[in-house]
Design a protein around this motif. Structure first.
Motif, PDB file in Angstrom:
ATOM      1  N   LYS A  35      -8.475  -2.457   3.463  1.00  0.00           N
ATOM      2  CA  LYS A  35      -7.792  -3.595   2.824  1.00  0.00           C
ATOM      3  C   LYS A  35      -7.245  -3.192   1.458  1.00  0.00           C
ATOM      4  O   LYS A  35      -6.128  -3.569   1.095  1.00  0.00           O
ATOM      5  N   GLU A  36      -8.041  -2.440   0.692  1.00  0.00           N
ATOM      6  CA  GLU A  36      -7.565  -1.988  -0.614  1.00  0.00           C
ATOM      7  C   GLU A  36      -6.356  -1.059  -0.457  1.00  0.00           C
ATOM      8  O   GLU A  36      -5.395  -1.167  -1.215  1.00  0.00           O
ATOM      9  N   CYS A  37      -6.416  -0.173   0.522  1.00  0.00           N
ATOM     10  CA  CYS A  37      -5.293   0.741   0.749  1.00  0.00           C
ATOM     11  C   CYS A  37      -4.037  -0.032   1.132  1.00  0.00           C
ATOM     12  O   CYS A  37      -2.934   0.304   0.683  1.00  0.00           O
ATOM     13  N   GLU A  38      -4.204  -1.058   1.954  1.00  0.00           N
ATOM     14  CA  GLU A  38      -3.066  -1.880   2.346  1.00  0.00           C
ATOM     15  C   GLU A  38      -2.409  -2.502   1.110  1.00  0.00           C
ATOM     16  O   GLU A  38      -1.183  -2.511   0.980  1.00  0.00           O
ATOM     17  N   GLU A  39      -3.237  -3.011   0.173  1.00  0.00           N
ATOM     18  CA  GLU A  39      -2.708  -3.579  -1.073  1.00  0.00           C
ATOM     19  C   GLU A  39      -1.912  -2.549  -1.864  1.00  0.00           C
ATOM     20  O   GLU A  39      -0.958  -2.892  -2.558  1.00  0.00           O
ATOM     21  N   LEU A  40      -2.327  -1.296  -1.767  1.00  0.00           N
ATOM     22  CA  LEU A  40      -1.687  -0.216  -2.521  1.00  0.00           C
ATOM     23  C   LEU A  40      -0.579   0.479  -1.740  1.00  0.00           C
ATOM     24  O   LEU A  40       0.017   1.446  -2.220  1.00  0.00           O
ATOM     25  N   SER A  41      -0.334  -0.003  -0.521  1.00  0.00           N
ATOM     26  CA  SER A  41       0.681   0.580   0.366  1.00  0.00           C
ATOM     27  C   SER A  41       0.405   2.049   0.660  1.00  0.00           C
ATOM     28  O   SER A  41       1.322   2.888   0.686  1.00  0.00           O
ATOM     29  N   ILE A  42      -0.863   2.377   0.868  1.00  0.00           N
ATOM     30  CA  ILE A  42      -1.251   3.719   1.295  1.00  0.00           C
ATOM     31  C   ILE A  42      -2.084   3.604   2.561  1.00  0.00           C
ATOM     32  O   ILE A  42      -2.641   2.553   2.865  1.00  0.00           O
ATOM     33  N   ARG A  43      -2.166   4.685   3.291  1.00  0.00           N
ATOM     34  CA  ARG A  43      -2.892   4.691   4.557  1.00  0.00           C
ATOM     35  C   ARG A  43      -4.306   5.233   4.329  1.00  0.00           C
ATOM     36  O   ARG A  43      -4.464   6.314   3.769  1.00  0.00           O
ATOM     37  N   PRO A  44      -5.341   4.483   4.765  1.00  0.00           N
ATOM     38  CA  PRO A  44      -6.705   5.005   4.638  1.00  0.00           C
ATOM     39  C   PRO A  44      -6.899   6.202   5.551  1.00  0.00           C
ATOM     40  O   PRO A  44      -6.275   6.286   6.613  1.00  0.00           O
ATOM     41  N   ASN A  45      -7.730   7.152   5.111  1.00  0.00           N
ATOM     42  CA  ASN A  45      -8.035   8.299   5.962  1.00  0.00           C
ATOM     43  C   ASN A  45      -9.409   8.843   5.594  1.00  0.00           C
ATOM     44  O   ASN A  45      -9.963   8.506   4.547  1.00  0.00           O
ATOM     45  N   GLU A  46      -9.938   9.663   6.459  1.00  0.00           N
ATOM     46  CA  GLU A  46     -11.289  10.209   6.276  1.00  0.00           C
ATOM     47  C   GLU A  46     -11.402  11.091   5.030  1.00  0.00           C
ATOM     48  O   GLU A  46     -12.496  11.314   4.536  1.00  0.00           O
TER      49      GLU A  46
END
Length: 155
Positions: free
Chosen positions: A129-140
């Motif tokens: 959710k935080e990554c979505e707010e920052l327009s970045i993709r979460p990854n391992e």
């Protein structure tokens, strides 16, 4: 810092010797988590000594949005409504990939069933959710800032 929180912090600091008081140069206040239930739960877990660690996305610090945690920092932990619950001192700060978080660290975070599996699911959802707010993709490989702390003053 609000007056009520500054007074709470000052109560603690005034209980220390001048030498100990001078070692503290960094202060803040705030709650943990992003919703009322978890903010209040985390504050209580911290107060009873079950939660002695936390983590956050490094991107917040790289962007300048937040100040990088530092050893010796004092934080007035508040509940969702801003009531002071306790004061913690940061003991350690380290960087770690999401995929490298250990079962021991998950246990130290003190939430849920304290397992690595629970930690991974809950934190993945939170960080996504935080990554979505920052327009970045979460990854391992996303970098986290891992903090360990202890309570120095409580109710």
């Amino acid at each position: 810092m609000e007056d009520q929180l500054q007074t709470y912090l000052d109560q603690y600091l005034s209980s220390l010797s001048e030498t100990k008081r001078k070692k503290y140069q960094s202060f803040s206040s705030g709650y943990f988590c992003a919703d009322e239930h978890n903010a209040n739960l985390c504050a209580e877990l911290i107060l009873i000594g079950q939660k002695v660690a936390t983590c956050s996305l490094n991107v917040w610090y790289e962007s300048g949005e937040e100040q990088m945690p530092a050893i010796g920092h004092l934080q007035v932990v508040v509940d969702w409504n801003g009531k002071p619950i306790c004061i913690i001192e940061t003991d350690s700060v380290e960087m770690c990939k999401y995929s490298d978080v250990t079962a021991e660290f998950a246990y130290a975070e003190g939430e849920g069933d304290r397992s690595l599996e629970w930690w991974q699911k809950t934190h993945w959802d939170y960080f996504a959710k935080e990554c979505e707010e920052l327009s970045i993709r979460p990854n391992e490989s996303m970098m986290l800032v891992l903090e360990r702390f202890h309570v120095v003053y409580g109710k």
